[in-house]
Motif scaffolding. Structure first.
Motif, PDB file in Angstrom:
ATOM      1  N   TYR A   1      77.318  10.017  27.026  1.00  0.00           N
ATOM      2  CA  TYR A   1      76.380   9.672  28.084  1.00  0.00           C
ATOM      3  C   TYR A   1      77.111   9.071  29.277  1.00  0.00           C
ATOM      4  O   TYR A   1      76.741   9.309  30.422  1.00  0.00           O
ATOM      5  CB  TYR A   1      75.301   8.714  27.566  1.00  0.00           C
ATOM      6  CG  TYR A   1      74.559   9.300  26.379  1.00  0.00           C
ATOM      7  CD1 TYR A   1      73.800  10.451  26.519  1.00  0.00           C
ATOM      8  CD2 TYR A   1      74.664   8.731  25.129  1.00  0.00           C
ATOM      9  CE1 TYR A   1      73.144  11.009  25.425  1.00  0.00           C
ATOM     10  CE2 TYR A   1      74.004   9.288  24.037  1.00  0.00           C
ATOM     11  CZ  TYR A   1      73.254  10.417  24.192  1.00  0.00           C
ATOM     12  OH  TYR A   1      72.611  10.968  23.124  1.00  0.00           O
TER      13      TYR A   1
ATOM     14  N   GLN B   1      69.531   6.878  26.991  1.00  0.00           N
ATOM     15  CA  GLN B   1      70.803   6.770  26.267  1.00  0.00           C
ATOM     16  C   GLN B   1      71.932   6.330  27.200  1.00  0.00           C
ATOM     17  O   GLN B   1      72.778   5.521  26.819  1.00  0.00           O
ATOM     18  CB  GLN B   1      71.150   8.098  25.598  1.00  0.00           C
ATOM     19  CG  GLN B   1      70.223   8.464  24.462  1.00  0.00           C
ATOM     20  CD  GLN B   1      70.293   7.477  23.328  1.00  0.00           C
ATOM     21  OE1 GLN B   1      69.394   6.676  23.148  1.00  0.00           O
ATOM     22  NE2 GLN B   1      71.342   7.529  22.553  1.00  0.00           N
TER      23      GLN B   1
ATOM     24  N   ASN C   1      77.510   8.301  21.972  1.00  0.00           N
ATOM     25  CA  ASN C   1      77.123   7.509  23.136  1.00  0.00           C
ATOM     26  C   ASN C   1      78.159   7.559  24.255  1.00  0.00           C
ATOM     27  O   ASN C   1      77.822   7.389  25.424  1.00  0.00           O
ATOM     28  CB  ASN C   1      76.857   6.062  22.724  1.00  0.00           C
ATOM     29  CG  ASN C   1      75.674   5.952  21.799  1.00  0.00           C
ATOM     30  OD1 ASN C   1      74.753   6.759  21.861  1.00  0.00           O
ATOM     31  ND2 ASN C   1      75.691   4.975  20.924  1.00  0.00           N
TER      32      ASN C   1
END
Length: 92
Positions: A68, A49, A65
């Motif tokens: 990450y 990811q 996201n």
């Protein structure tokens, strides 16, 4: 939501972040792990990811996201999914 999408979503929630984990007995969880060994699932999941998010960080704002990237860059702080994934009760 179509049934296959709902099932996939429910599977991701329990598998990745542990939502509903306690609804299964230890025996049921052991059966799942026996049938589908996880390896180092948590760290491998986060690695994939993160690599994806770093390739196009401008598309990650407002999504999970973005977390990450935060995990990759300890100087940035906000609540994130990575901590939640690492703290799930599933064995890795």
């Amino acid at each position: 939501m179509r049934p296959e999408i709902a099932l996939t979503n429910a599977g991701v929630l329990v598998d990745v972040v542990g939502i509903g984990y306690d609804e299964y007995t230890p025996e049921q969880r052991d059966q799942v792990i026996s049938a589908f060994p996880r390896g180092d699932f948590k760290n491998e999941f986060l690695k994939v990811q993160t690599c994806s998010a770093l390739k196009k960080p401008q598309t990650t704002f407002g999504t999970v996201n973005f977390d990450y990237i935060e995990d990759h860059d300890p100087g940035f702080r906000k609540p994130n999914a990575c901590t939640r994934i690492r703290n799930t009760p599933w064995q890795s």
